[in-house]
Structures are given as C-alpha cells and as structure tokens.
Write an enzyme that holds these catalytic residues in place. Structure first.
Site, PDB file in Angstrom:
ATOM      1  CD  GLU A  53       4.417 -20.732  11.640  1.00 25.17           C
ATOM      2  OE1 GLU A  53       4.406 -20.710  12.883  1.00 25.17           O
ATOM      3  OE2 GLU A  53       3.504 -20.259  10.941  1.00 25.17           O
ATOM      4  CD  GLU A  79      -2.930  -1.138   2.319  1.00 23.47           C
ATOM      5  OE1 GLU A  79      -2.484  -0.674   3.383  1.00 23.47           O
ATOM      6  OE2 GLU A  79      -4.041  -1.675   2.210  1.00 23.47           O
TER       7      GLU A  79
END
Length: 315
Positions: free
Chosen positions: A129, A98
């Site tokens: 992860e 963004e």
C-alpha cells in the site's frame, strides 16, 4: 515521467507521519481493555459501534451526491471502481462482487481493485500500500476513462496506493470519490466528492478493521444499492434484477413474482421460464400481456426501468 515519479515520492514521504490521525489515536473509553470481562468487552464494542450510524448520518449529503454521480456514469456506460489496500481494499472487492448476483450487473460494471491483487484478499500484504505508483499503474491497467468513477477507500486517509490511483484517475478525467475516517484537516484529497466517516479512535488503537471497517461497509452498501435503485434495478423494495443462478435465488425469484402478482408458485415458475429467468421481464409480461421480445424492447427503451416501462405500456 521523472518529474511525475518525484512528485509521487514526495507526496508519499509527506504521509509517513501518521500518529496524529484520528484513526491512530487511543480511545479513552477502552484504556482498560485488557482487564474487561467478555460481557464488558461486548458492551464496550456495542457502544462504540453505535458511532458508525451517527457517522453515516453526518455524511448523508456527500453520500447522496456520490450516488447521483455514480448513477450518471453507469447510465452512460461507465464503470465503478473501488480502490483500497488491506481491509479497505477487501471491503471494496466484497461490495463489487455482490453486485452481479444481487442486481444482475456484469462483472465489469462494478470492480474492486486491491493493493497486492487477489492474493491480498486472503493474506495481508500491507507493504504494497506504500507505493503510489502501483495505484497509478492499476488505473492504467484497467484502462479507466472519463466515463468511469473511481472510489478511493482509506480509513486513515493517507494510503499512498489509493492517492496514486485517485491522482491517475483525475488525470484521465474520471469522476473521483474519497472515503476516509479522518477529518479533512488531517488528510486532504483533491476529488469530486469527499466522504468523511468520523467514528473516532478504535477500541483497539489503530485497528481500523473495527469501527472504520464497519462504517466503510455501511457506506459502500449505501453507494452501490442506492445507485442500483436509481438505475431501475429495483421495483418497490424488491430486487427484480436478481440473477437466478442457484436454488436460493430461484426460490427468491418465485417469491417475488408470487408476492407482486396473483400467480401461484407453479404459474410463477412457468412465467419465469418464459421470460428467460428474468424477474423484471416476467413481471412486465404478466402485467402488460407482452411477449418476451416485445417486453425486452420496451425495457430497453427505458434503460431497464420497470416502473417507467409499465407507465408507458398502460398509458
């Protein structure tokens, strides 16, 4: 190299027991969750989500320090990296994505790194992860340097991928920031800035996409927007570095020009085109009478800060 790998493996093993973590505990307020009506569910979520605002307030000093450090790094040509897995990784990628349309930054200046890469944005890859070495490899792949900032995001504070990335970033001299939703006593991190967002146990035990995800989004909003304000990407409360890349943003650019000047919409459109569709430059040209090239040079002299450039022009 072998010693390093063994060290990472030992650290990863030490993080396997996670039942004691605040983010994994059961919330007494939601013990009868499966018996509530829809309205009662909404009210419960609303009450619990209010804790995210309090958590941000408690972390205000650390957030402010992080903004200052990121600002210094970016002003000197460094980059900002968000690193996470699962929800935390997706939130980092979202915030990074963004920045270009909102602040006209280059895609390289703020980047999101998620365990599992782009595929993990739409399909869960939770097992990835657990590998600290993958986090370290991601830092090497992006050629992180001492000029950069790496923000490790892990709600439970123990994600090996994130710790591996932070460890590698420190070795390269980068500024490191840690965001977690558990106390330091439950998961420590050797970093420059340690941000703890303590929202308590989730309504649905262990589902950190809820309060932990919400408070993380709030924190990332603050970090990126606060940094861009400090970098001069904002004038007043207007996004004067908005990238004019579609009809909505073109309309926003015209409204900013009209609101901050006495120009009609047609005049603002003409000025915007003269400036190369750069709102900040258009404002400087209008207020000082400078032509495009001279305005660009003045802004460059003040690292893109419109207010400082204006002060110099009218001095």
């Amino acid at each position: 190299m072998e010693d390093k790998a063994l060290g990472l493996q030992y650290f990863g093993d030490a993080l396997e027991e996670r039942g004691h973590l605040l983010t994994e505990q059961a919330n007494p307020a939601s013990q009868n969750l499966d018996q509530l009506t829809s309205l009662e569910l909404v009210d419960l979520f609303n009450r619990e989500d209010a804790r995210t605002i309090a958590a941000i307030a408690q972390a205000r000093q650390a957030l402010a320090e992080a903004i200052d450090r990121i600002t210094v790094a970016l002003r000197q040509g460094g980059r900002l990296f968000y690193v996470g897995a699962g929800t935390s990784g997706r939130l980092g990628v979202l915030d990074a994505a963004e920045c270009p349309p909102t602040f006209c930054t280059s895609p390289e200046q703020v980047q999101g790194i998620i365990a599992g890469g782009a595929a993990a944005l739409v399909r869960s890859s939770e097992e990835i992860e657990d590998r600290m070495e993958d986090g370290a490899e991601a830092i090497a792949h992006h050629q992180v340097t001492s000029q950069d900032v790496v923000v490790g995001i892990t709600a439970g504070g123990t994600t090996p991928y994130v710790h591996g990335a932070l460890h590698a970033a420190r070795q390269r001299g980068a500024t490191t920031i840690f965001i977690a939703c558990v106390p330091v006593t439950q998961a420590s991190a050797q970093v420059d800035v340690d941000i703890r967002l303590l929202v308590g146990p989730e309504v649905l035990a262990g589902s950190t996409r809820l309060k932990a995800g919400t408070v993380t989004k709030l924190a990332l909003n603050i970090l990126s927007t606060g940094t861009m304000v400090q970098l001069g990407k904002v004038y007043g409360n207007r996004m004067v570095d908005v990238a004019v890349t579609n009809k909505k943003l073109h309309d926003r650019a015209l409204r900013i020009l009209c609101d901050l000047t006495d120009l009609t919409r047609e005049e603002a459109g003409y000025l915007l085109e003269r400036s190369g569709r750069k709102v900040k430059l258009a404002l400087l040209m209008h207020w000082t009478g400078l032509e495009k090239e001279a305005g660009e040079k003045l802004l460059a002299d003040y690292q893109g800060n419109l207010r400082k450039a204006l002060t110099e022009a009218i001095a």
